[in-house]
Write a protein that holds these residues in place. Structure first.
Motif, PDB file in Angstrom:
ATOM      1  N   ALA A   1       8.944  -6.620   0.147  1.00 24.06           N
ATOM      2  CA  ALA A   1       7.797  -5.827  -0.493  1.00 24.06           C
ATOM      3  C   ALA A   1       8.372  -4.364  -0.645  1.00 24.06           C
ATOM      4  N   MET A   2       9.206  -3.671  -0.113  1.00 23.34           N
ATOM      5  CA  MET A   2       9.523  -2.155  -0.288  1.00 23.34           C
ATOM      6  C   MET A   2      10.180  -2.174  -1.710  1.00 23.34           C
ATOM      7  N   ALA A   3      11.090  -3.304  -1.946  1.00 25.05           N
ATOM      8  CA  ALA A   3      11.722  -3.313  -3.199  1.00 25.05           C
ATOM      9  C   ALA A   3      10.668  -3.301  -4.305  1.00 25.05           C
ATOM     10  N   SER A   4       9.483  -4.188  -4.031  1.00 18.50           N
ATOM     11  CA  SER A   4       8.750  -4.469  -5.143  1.00 18.50           C
ATOM     12  C   SER A   4       7.823  -3.114  -5.458  1.00 18.50           C
ATOM     13  N   ASN A   5       7.703  -2.474  -4.330  1.00 18.82           N
ATOM     14  CA  ASN A   5       6.947  -0.966  -4.405  1.00 18.82           C
ATOM     15  C   ASN A   5       7.864  -0.238  -5.519  1.00 18.82           C
ATOM     16  N   LEU A   6       9.335  -0.242  -4.926  1.00 15.25           N
ATOM     17  CA  LEU A   6      10.121   0.835  -5.666  1.00 15.25           C
ATOM     18  C   LEU A   6      10.278   0.308  -7.195  1.00 15.25           C
ATOM     19  N   SER A   7      10.327  -1.202  -7.565  1.00 17.20           N
ATOM     20  CA  SER A   7      10.456  -1.411  -9.043  1.00 17.20           C
ATOM     21  C   SER A   7       9.104  -1.330  -9.777  1.00 17.20           C
TER      22      SER A   7
ATOM     23  N   ALA B   1       0.929  -1.199   0.089  1.00 17.43           N
ATOM     24  CA  ALA B   1       0.004   0.021  -0.039  1.00 17.43           C
ATOM     25  C   ALA B   1       0.940   1.171  -0.011  1.00 17.43           C
ATOM     26  N   MET B   2       2.137   1.134  -0.025  1.00 21.07           N
ATOM     27  CA  MET B   2       3.152   2.108   0.477  1.00 21.07           C
ATOM     28  C   MET B   2       3.319   2.646  -1.119  1.00 21.07           C
ATOM     29  N   GLU B   3       2.748   1.983  -2.297  1.00 24.21           N
ATOM     30  CA  GLU B   3       3.215   2.082  -3.641  1.00 24.21           C
ATOM     31  C   GLU B   3       2.755   3.868  -4.014  1.00 24.21           C
ATOM     32  N   PRO B   4       1.981   4.396  -3.373  1.00 29.54           N
ATOM     33  CA  PRO B   4       1.689   6.030  -3.830  1.00 29.54           C
ATOM     34  C   PRO B   4       2.968   6.896  -3.215  1.00 29.54           C
ATOM     35  N   PHE B   5       3.417   6.424  -2.116  1.00 30.81           N
ATOM     36  CA  PHE B   5       4.485   7.141  -1.583  1.00 30.81           C
ATOM     37  C   PHE B   5       5.907   7.237  -2.507  1.00 30.81           C
TER      38      PHE B   5
ATOM     39  N   LEU C   1       9.552   9.404  -6.591  1.00 39.47           N
ATOM     40  CA  LEU C   1      10.317   9.212  -7.931  1.00 39.47           C
ATOM     41  C   LEU C   1       9.921  10.173  -9.068  1.00 39.47           C
ATOM     42  N   SER C   2       8.468  10.396  -9.086  1.00 37.15           N
ATOM     43  CA  SER C   2       7.971  11.418  -9.845  1.00 37.15           C
ATOM     44  C   SER C   2       8.833  12.816  -9.860  1.00 37.15           C
ATOM     45  N   ALA C   3       8.981  13.355  -8.453  1.00 39.64           N
ATOM     46  CA  ALA C   3       9.333  14.390  -8.106  1.00 39.64           C
ATOM     47  C   ALA C   3      11.121  14.367  -8.437  1.00 39.64           C
ATOM     48  N   MET C   4      11.528  13.212  -8.323  1.00 40.74           N
ATOM     49  CA  MET C   4      13.123  13.162  -8.459  1.00 40.74           C
ATOM     50  C   MET C   4      13.472  13.145  -9.852  1.00 40.74           C
ATOM     51  N   PHE C   5      12.662  12.398 -10.877  1.00 37.33           N
ATOM     52  CA  PHE C   5      13.059  12.082 -12.266  1.00 37.33           C
ATOM     53  C   PHE C   5      12.155  13.002 -13.210  1.00 37.33           C
ATOM     54  N   LEU C   6      11.008  13.259 -12.972  1.00 33.65           N
ATOM     55  CA  LEU C   6      10.024  13.978 -13.678  1.00 33.65           C
ATOM     56  C   LEU C   6       9.928  15.375 -13.324  1.00 33.65           C
ATOM     57  N   GLY C   7      10.409  15.820 -12.293  1.00 32.55           N
ATOM     58  CA  GLY C   7       9.968  17.372 -11.721  1.00 32.55           C
ATOM     59  C   GLY C   7       8.922  17.462 -11.418  1.00 32.55           C
ATOM     60  N   GLU C   8       7.787  16.473 -10.909  1.00 30.43           N
ATOM     61  CA  GLU C   8       6.434  16.767 -10.892  1.00 30.43           C
ATOM     62  C   GLU C   8       6.360  16.912  -9.092  1.00 30.43           C
ATOM     63  N   LEU C   9       6.284  18.115  -8.751  1.00 26.55           N
ATOM     64  CA  LEU C   9       6.057  18.240  -7.462  1.00 26.55           C
ATOM     65  C   LEU C   9       4.631  18.247  -6.736  1.00 26.55           C
ATOM     66  N   PRO C  10       4.548  17.276  -5.507  1.00 26.90           N
ATOM     67  CA  PRO C  10       3.188  17.152  -5.227  1.00 26.90           C
ATOM     68  C   PRO C  10       2.451  18.231  -4.745  1.00 26.90           C
ATOM     69  N   THR C  11       1.111  18.280  -4.886  1.00 27.55           N
ATOM     70  CA  THR C  11       0.453  19.460  -4.097  1.00 27.55           C
ATOM     71  C   THR C  11       0.548  19.129  -2.479  1.00 27.55           C
ATOM     72  N   LEU C  12      -0.045  20.117  -1.848  1.00 30.46           N
ATOM     73  CA  LEU C  12      -0.195  19.541  -0.447  1.00 30.46           C
ATOM     74  C   LEU C  12      -1.239  18.598  -0.019  1.00 30.46           C
ATOM     75  N   TRP C  13      -2.037  18.618  -0.882  1.00 34.04           N
ATOM     76  CA  TRP C  13      -2.980  17.478  -0.551  1.00 34.04           C
ATOM     77  C   TRP C  13      -2.648  16.042  -0.733  1.00 34.04           C
ATOM     78  N   VAL C  14      -1.825  15.989  -1.638  1.00 33.77           N
ATOM     79  CA  VAL C  14      -1.215  14.656  -2.002  1.00 33.77           C
ATOM     80  C   VAL C  14      -0.192  14.132  -0.747  1.00 33.77           C
ATOM     81  N   VAL C  15       0.621  15.330  -0.312  1.00 30.67           N
ATOM     82  CA  VAL C  15       1.532  15.100   0.771  1.00 30.67           C
ATOM     83  C   VAL C  15       0.746  14.847   1.902  1.00 30.67           C
ATOM     84  N   GLY C  16      -0.427  15.261   2.123  1.00 29.79           N
ATOM     85  CA  GLY C  16      -1.416  14.920   3.529  1.00 29.79           C
ATOM     86  C   GLY C  16      -1.754  13.826   3.123  1.00 29.79           C
ATOM     87  N   SER C  17      -2.215  13.262   1.978  1.00 30.73           N
ATOM     88  CA  SER C  17      -2.714  11.956   1.878  1.00 30.73           C
ATOM     89  C   SER C  17      -1.690  10.771   2.040  1.00 30.73           C
ATOM     90  N   LEU C  18      -0.355  11.138   2.151  1.00 30.89           N
ATOM     91  CA  LEU C  18       0.647  10.252   2.090  1.00 30.89           C
ATOM     92  C   LEU C  18       1.044   9.953   3.872  1.00 30.89           C
TER      93      LEU C  18
END
Length: 416
Positions: free
Chosen positions: A263-269, A212-216, A221-238
């Motif tokens: 399982a954590m490595a599976s989320n990362l992959s 269930a940690m996949e969204p985290f 990863l999206s912020a690191m490699f795509l430059g997509e910064l999350p909104t405050l709502w997204v951060v709050g949901s994490l």
């Protein structure tokens, strides 16, 4: 002297002659050169028989000795321009078309809804069976690399079967496309391998709680490699996701560090695969549908994992080895086959659903699927679950659902 009363009524033949004469008489009445009943019906100035615009022929009165009917109705030899029955039939036909079309649209919408509901049901059922049969095999045959390779092998056979018998169109793949798909196949292989490693070490419910940690990982990863910064709502949901997983891990009876980190490595992959699919874009004219892409990735994953399996675990899936290990060969083979078929089936159905709904709706369905898998595995395997552990799992899953909802909220564009 007795008076004789008589009534003069024209015979049908005489009436027909009079009718023809009256029609051809230009001083009495003449029909237009081309009569349009629709125009006559819809025009506000239509020619009704009672209208003053129509010149009637000379009236002919019938004589009768009956005192009650000394004056009869006027005799009109002309037929009405548009009969009332035809007008009514015209109105019924005109209103019946949109009603039928509306019913057809409602039926087609209902059919699409039923199809989508059926796909979601199959997605959940295949996922439940995959986790149950896979866990049963990994309990007695703790070789996750071999088990994963068998699942990719069965999927490869199914893909080749579909392409050979034209059950699904065989794609034409270029070398450039294969080079772009290769990184996706690598992380797809790792993601499924790490999932099986975790399932072999801890309970199914705990593995899916950690997953269930996949969204985290997706946000990071999206912020690191795509430059997509999350909104405050997204951060709050994490926050409830991370907190719920931590609470469930502390109180998990089958907790194991190897299973946890797998399982954590599976989320990362898995989330790296999603980021790569956005980062490495295939040209529009060379794009392919999701099912074709998954089929190619399955074949490439088997080719990649087969030599790794021989190197790490050797050939251990033979009947001779299973018998020497004291296992029921038939039972292991049947359960492995069912797990592999369920794995490939739920992946195919997942992509079919993704083609019909938005990614947000798909993520919500994936959250519900995780709840269904956790509950069914706890009931099937009779996994001991404490109240605090259940609370942590519930908080994490509620956070995943909240994350899928707030992803719709887009940041406001900055004004200069």
């Amino acid at each position: 002297m007795q008076s004789t009363a008589f009534t003069f009524s024209p015979s049908p033949s005489l009436s027909l002659v009079k009718q023809r004469r009256l029609i051809t008489n230009p001083t009495t009445y003449s029909l237009p050169s081309r009569f349009d009943p629709i125009r006559a019906f819809s025009s506000p100035k239509r020619h009704d028989l009672d209208s003053n615009n129509v010149v009637f022929p000379r009236r002919s009165w019938s004589l009768s000795s009956d005192s009650n009917s000394s004056l009869s109705r006027p005799w009109n030899p002309l037929p009405p321009l548009v009969s009332q029955s035809k007008m009514e039939r015209f109105e019924v036909k005109a209103t019946a078309v949109p009603e039928t079309a509306g019913e057809g649209e409602e039926k087609s919408s209902l059919i699409r809804t039923l199809e989508l509901g059926l796909l979601f049901g199959l997605w959940y059922i295949f996922n439940i069976y995959f986790n149950i049969y896979n866990k049963q095999v990994l309990k007695v045959f703790p070789n996750p690399v071999t088990v994963t390779a068998v699942q990719f092998a069965v999927g490869t056979v199914l893909v080749i079967f579909m392409w050979t018998f034209n059950l699904y169109k065989k794609p034409e793949i270029s070398g450039a496309q294969l080079a772009m798909i290769l990184p996706l196949a690598v992380v797809h292989t790792l993601g499924n391998l790490f999932t099986n490693m975790s399932l072999g070490k801890v309970a199914v419910s705990f593995t899916h709680t950690i997953k269930a940690m996949e969204p985290f990982f997706s946000v990071v990863l999206s912020a690191m490699f795509l430059g997509e910064l999350p909104t405050l709502w997204v951060v709050g949901s994490l926050l409830p996701i991370v907190g719920g997983v931590a609470l469930a891990s502390v109180t998990e009876a089958s907790f194991n560090w190897a299973g946890f980190w797998s399982a954590m490595a599976s989320n990362l992959s898995n989330q790296s695969r999603n980021v790569l699919s956005k980062k490495v874009m295939i040209k529009k004219e060379e794009s392919m549908d999701n099912i074709t892409l998954f089929s190619i990735i399955t074949i490439m994953s088997f080719i990649l994992l087969a030599p790794v399996t021989l190197f790490m675990e050797g050939v251990k899936f033979t009947p001779l080895y299973l018998q020497s290990a004291g296992l029921n060969v038939k039972q292991v083979y049947i359960r492995s086959l069912l797990a592999a078929l369920s794995f490939h089936a739920y992946q195919q159905v997942s992509y079919m659903i993704l083609q019909r709904v938005s990614p947000v709706t798909h993520s919500v369905g994936n959250c519900v699927k995780r709840v269904v898998v956790i509950v069914s595995s706890v009931l099937f395997f009779k996994t001991p679950v404490s109240a605090i552990n259940s609370m942590g799992t519930g908080i994490a899953l509620a956070g995943v659902f909240l994350y899928s909802r707030v992803k719709r909220i887009k940041p406001k564009p900055k004004t200069a």
